[in-house]
Scaffold this active site. Structure first.
Site, PDB file in Angstrom:
ATOM      1  N   GLY A 229       0.821  -1.210   0.000  1.00 28.75           N
ATOM      2  CA  GLY A 229       0.000   0.000   0.000  1.00 28.75           C
ATOM      3  C   GLY A 229       0.846   1.249   0.000  1.00 28.75           C
ATOM      4  O   GLY A 229       0.497   2.255   0.637  1.00 28.75           O
ATOM      5  N   GLY A 230       1.949   1.204  -0.748  1.00 27.42           N
ATOM      6  CA  GLY A 230       2.959   2.270  -0.691  1.00 27.42           C
ATOM      7  C   GLY A 230       2.716   3.472  -1.565  1.00 27.42           C
ATOM      8  O   GLY A 230       3.625   4.296  -1.730  1.00 27.42           O
ATOM      9  N   ARG A 290       2.823   1.497   5.967  1.00 31.01           N
ATOM     10  CA  ARG A 290       2.850   2.843   6.554  1.00 31.01           C
ATOM     11  C   ARG A 290       1.478   3.497   6.447  1.00 31.01           C
ATOM     12  O   ARG A 290       0.913   3.609   5.364  1.00 31.01           O
ATOM     13  CB  ARG A 290       3.893   3.715   5.841  1.00 31.01           C
ATOM     14  CG  ARG A 290       4.018   5.133   6.425  1.00 31.01           C
ATOM     15  CD  ARG A 290       5.052   5.919   5.652  1.00 31.01           C
ATOM     16  NE  ARG A 290       5.190   7.287   6.111  1.00 31.01           N
ATOM     17  CZ  ARG A 290       6.065   7.705   7.016  1.00 31.01           C
ATOM     18  NH1 ARG A 290       6.871   6.823   7.590  1.00 31.01           N
ATOM     19  NH2 ARG A 290       6.132   8.969   7.364  1.00 31.01           N
ATOM     20  N   HIS A 294      -4.215   2.052  10.536  1.00 31.28           N
ATOM     21  CA  HIS A 294      -5.146   2.960  11.221  1.00 31.28           C
ATOM     22  C   HIS A 294      -6.361   3.305  10.362  1.00 31.28           C
ATOM     23  O   HIS A 294      -7.313   3.920  10.850  1.00 31.28           O
ATOM     24  CB  HIS A 294      -4.424   4.217  11.703  1.00 31.28           C
ATOM     25  CG  HIS A 294      -4.067   5.195  10.626  1.00 31.28           C
ATOM     26  ND1 HIS A 294      -3.653   6.480  10.907  1.00 31.28           N
ATOM     27  CD2 HIS A 294      -4.049   5.097   9.275  1.00 31.28           C
ATOM     28  CE1 HIS A 294      -3.398   7.119   9.788  1.00 31.28           C
ATOM     29  NE2 HIS A 294      -3.634   6.309   8.783  1.00 31.28           N
TER      30      HIS A 294
END
Length: 385
Positions: A229-230, A290, A294
């Protein structure tokens, strides 16, 4: 007054990040104590105007115009460049000057501030549009959503203030994928939040990099670093600069909408991937996520981790780059971030919650490397049970 201000500036110049935020915290408290009830109420009621006027400023190109100009501009000059009415501009500019977004240098004359330059940057402009167009309606929907749902915690990312605000049954990410303009703004915002500070004094990373052969990677080698998911690959670029031996040993993964049009990145394999599907890259040393976890409730977050865990070897590790909220005394930035993520179904987590989440995915927390103590930003290292 001037000596006091000078002293504050002097303290700020020598303060570290935690010290800087402490200064801001104390100044905020002083402001609250000095304000009259009327002042406080006016500030609260008018807070929404800030976002609206930032959006108007971005639409008109005000910040770019002022940032590019070396000196001040008259209202009439700004009106000529934007085709906006001088009378309307005068009122908007006066407000932006009063809130220090721009600087009023003389009567009907304005110039750029440091903040103006931030907002003129494409990343800053994207933040304005994301904040107003995507997140703004969600904030407006929160009170009614909470009331309608009996003020219960949000645990389902298909039933949040986001769906109410944007009249959709899709998750926020599925909706954004179908809204190219909004999705691109989000990618720019995420890029603006990227940084390589997490690599500083991170012994696990340094030790593993030292073990990499000096020769070029072989076809049979598993990748060393997978950025899950960069986005546009900022982390891979930064790592390649700091650790040249990683070139050819990194993989960037994200949705096709994020990576489909990316230009090649030296030493990085770019792959379209949905992290709710089985992880196709097996046996990598490090899987890095990263600001991913969340975004999701515990159920979905555990599913992402299980998909990654299934691809790991015994010496593989998952690096979660996120926030670890303290049990007490959390600052306003982290508590604000938690509320913002809650509106989309996500959450910021405490150390105990990270341990619980890891266990639910068949993993355990091996260590927590806090690299910005003032904002509780850390690498949560997960290993197989």
């Amino acid at each position: 007054m001037d000596p006091i201000v000078a002293q504050i500036h002097a303290l700020a110049k020598v303060a570290d990040e935690e010290g800087r935020l402490n200064i801001i915290k104390e100044l905020r408290q002083v402001q609250v104590e000095l304000q009259s009830p009327k002042d406080s109420l006016m500030e609260i009621v008018g807070s929404g105007l800030v976002n609206a006027m930032l959006r108007v400023g971005a639409d008109l190109g005000l910040f770019t115009l002022l940032a590019k100009n070396k000196g001040p501009l008259k209202v009439e000059e700004i009106a000529s460049s934007t085709n906006a009415s001088p009378q309307l501009l005068e009122r908007i500019l006066r407000y932006l000057g009063a809130t220090s977004v721009i600087k009023e240098s003389a009567a009907n004359e304005y110039t750029a501030t440091m903040l103006t330059h931030v907002l003129a940057d494409p990343k800053g402009e994207a933040m304005i549009y994301h904040g107003f167009d995507t997140h703004g309606p969600v904030v407006q929907a929160m009170p009614d959503f909470f009331a309608e749902n009996g003020y219960q915690d949000i645990t389902d990312n298909t039933h949040t203030p986001f769906q109410k605000a944007h009249n959709t049954k899709l998750t926020s990410f599925d909706w954004l994928v179908q809204q190219p303009k909004h999705f691109e703004n989000l990618q720019k915002v995420m890029t603006s939040l990227q940084g390589s500070e997490w690599t500083n004094e991170f012994a696990l990373l340094d030790d593993e990099v030292q073990k990499i052969p000096s020769s070029a990677p072989q076809a049979f080698e598993s990748p060393f670093f997978v950025d899950v998911g960069g986005g546009h690959g900022h982390q891979c670029r930064e790592l390649g600069k700091k650790y040249p031996s990683l070139l050819g040993r990194m993989v960037l993964q994200d949705l096709p909408e994020a990576v489909g049009k990316l230009s090649p990145i030296e030493g990085v394999e770019i792959k379209a991937y949905d992290f709710f599907q089985p992880q196709p890259v097996t046996g990598a040393k490090l899987y890095y996520l990263r600001r991913i976890m969340h975004d999701w409730p515990d159920k979905e977050a555990a599913a992402i981790l299980r998909n990654t865990a299934a691809a790991m070897n015994s010496d593989s590790r998952i690096l979660i780059d996120d926030t670890v909220i303290p049990d007490t005394g959390a600052n306003w930035q982290s508590t604000l971030a938690d509320l913002a993520m809650m509106a989309f179904g996500g959450k910021e987590r405490t150390e105990a919650q990270w341990h619980s989440l890891a266990k639910s995915a068949g993993l355990h927390v091996e260590q927590i490397h806090t690299y910005v103590a003032s904002t509780y930003t850390a690498i949560v290292v997960l290993a197989l049970e």
